[in-house]
Write a protein that holds these residues in place. Structure first.
Motif, PDB file in Angstrom:
ATOM      1  N   UNK A 108      -6.956   2.117  -4.120  1.00  0.00           N
ATOM      2  CA  UNK A 108      -6.580   3.288  -4.924  1.00  0.00           C
ATOM      3  C   UNK A 108      -5.228   3.113  -5.617  1.00  0.00           C
ATOM      4  N   UNK A 109      -4.281   2.520  -4.917  1.00  0.00           N
ATOM      5  CA  UNK A 109      -2.954   2.318  -5.510  1.00  0.00           C
ATOM      6  C   UNK A 109      -3.026   1.420  -6.741  1.00  0.00           C
ATOM      7  N   UNK A 110      -3.833   0.376  -6.666  1.00  0.00           N
ATOM      8  CA  UNK A 110      -3.890  -0.599  -7.762  1.00  0.00           C
ATOM      9  C   UNK A 110      -4.860  -0.210  -8.866  1.00  0.00           C
ATOM     10  N   UNK A 111      -5.711   0.775  -8.617  1.00  0.00           N
ATOM     11  CA  UNK A 111      -6.627   1.246  -9.660  1.00  0.00           C
ATOM     12  C   UNK A 111      -6.200   2.596 -10.234  1.00  0.00           C
ATOM     13  N   UNK A 112      -5.108   3.154  -9.714  1.00  0.00           N
ATOM     14  CA  UNK A 112      -4.595   4.407 -10.246  1.00  0.00           C
ATOM     15  C   UNK A 112      -5.429   5.623  -9.897  1.00  0.00           C
ATOM     16  N   UNK A 113      -6.126   5.578  -8.762  1.00  0.00           N
ATOM     17  CA  UNK A 113      -7.020   6.670  -8.358  1.00  0.00           C
ATOM     18  C   UNK A 113      -6.549   7.275  -7.045  1.00  0.00           C
ATOM     19  N   UNK A 114      -6.759   8.575  -6.876  1.00  0.00           N
ATOM     20  CA  UNK A 114      -6.542   9.142  -5.547  1.00  0.00           C
ATOM     21  C   UNK A 114      -7.790   8.878  -4.699  1.00  0.00           C
ATOM     22  N   UNK A 115      -7.742   9.277  -3.433  1.00  0.00           N
ATOM     23  CA  UNK A 115      -8.847   8.944  -2.519  1.00  0.00           C
ATOM     24  C   UNK A 115     -10.176   9.523  -2.983  1.00  0.00           C
ATOM     25  N   UNK A 116     -10.161  10.768  -3.453  1.00  0.00           N
ATOM     26  CA  UNK A 116     -11.394  11.407  -3.899  1.00  0.00           C
ATOM     27  C   UNK A 116     -11.970  10.696  -5.115  1.00  0.00           C
TER      28      UNK A 116
END
Length: 324
Positions: free
Chosen positions: A114-122
């Motif tokens: 998530x950190x490297x793809x710019x996404x939150x967990x949801x």
């Protein structure tokens, strides 16, 4: 004795550093559970292909639910959270990958943290289910063969034509017709379940035909393929969110992740964001990026006009018009 204890602690630290993080396992497990509980209700056979993942972290790449162990991967322990024997190697892939392609003999989801793809967990969980849909597509008999038979590769054997096809994104006539088509598509989606639906649906169908006629046969074939493949994957994200809100109780583990957003909140945000993009993303500015949300919107129209369209999705390939 001090040296011995220090050596043991060093070994333990090195081993722990090479393990998959607990929060990563929680997200993967949640996506697995959602897929296995709800996927078949959205697409018949959705869970038939192996749910194989290459998970890319800063230091290691982990193969999960993969039948084969490539020579450059080391076998790890069986993980009791995600119920899979893991394999790992030092990271080689792009850490921001969000893709599905053949890897070591299986159609594999290749995805960063998530950190490297710019996404939150949801967002990350729902994106994983988007890529899972590509496994479902690609595992359909003759899918890849029929993709190549579209005749759009122009000699390219790598598959990169799917990204780089010379579609006339900046042609003034095409842009004008596309703008009219997407405005009509947006209006029709917004009119679903209102008394304006029939009028605006008919206007959309006429605008769609006009856009088709503004293109060469191959250009229409290409954009239709993109709506079919990528747009319906985007629609599948929303279809999961609809089912999750109505039929699924998230685990306490995922709800306790610091960046978790409720699926109900994300569903509302998702719809508004992606439907607004139908008319806000300009073809001559974003190019192929526009296909995701246009295909999503077309799917919403499709299910109003042809409620059983999903049953024929893999039978009438590469042009949503065949399903209307």
């Amino acid at each position: 004795m001090r040296f011995f204890i220090l050596s043991i602690l060093t070994i333990i630290c090195v081993e722990l550093r090479g393990q998959l993080r607990y929060e990563d396992k929680v997200r993967i497990k949640e996506a697995q559970q959602i897929s296995y509980q709800l996927g078949g209700l959205i697409w018949s056979g959705y869970n038939d292909p192996p749910f194989s993942i290459l998970y890319i972290t800063d230091e290691y790449e982990y193969l999960i639910e993969h039948y084969y162990q490539p020579d450059d991967f080391e076998r790890m322990e069986y993980d009791t959270i995600i119920h899979s024997t893991l394999h790992r190697r030092k990271t080689q892939m792009n850490k921001g990958f969000l893709a599905t392609f053949p890897f070591a003999g299986l159609n594999t989801i290749v995805i960063g943290t998530p950190e490297n793809t710019g996404l939150n967990s949801t967002e990350w969980i729902i994106t994983l289910l988007h890529e899972r849909f590509h496994q479902y597509q690609f595992s359909s008999p003759k899918y890849m063969l029929e993709t190549n038979e579209l005749g759009l590769a122009n000699g390219d054997e790598t598959g990169m034509w799917q990204l780089n096809y010379p579609f006339p994104y900046k042609d003034l006539k095409v842009v004008k017709s596309y703008t009219e088509y997407t405005e009509a598509l947006y209006a029709a989606v917004k009119a679903i379940e209102t008394d304006q639906w029939i009028t605006l649906k008919d206007k959309f169908l006429k605008a769609r035909q006009a856009f088709k006629e503004s293109l060469s046969p191959n250009d229409y074939k290409y954009i239709s393929f993109q709506w079919y493949q990528e747009g319906i994957a985007r629609y599948t994200e929303y279809a999961f969110l609809e089912r999750i809100v109505e039929e699924y109780e998230p685990t306490e583990e995922v709800k306790n992740l610091k960046d978790f957003v409720s699926f109900d909140s994300y569903k509302k945000e998702f719809f508004e964001k992606h439907i607004e993009s139908v008319r806000n993303l300009k073809l001559d500015e974003v190019g192929r990026v526009a296909v995701y949300d246009v295909g999503f919107a077309e799917a919403l129209i499709l299910r109003e006009l042809s409620p059983d369209w999903g049953r024929n999705y893999l039978k009438k390939k590469f042009d949503l018009e065949k399903l209307y």
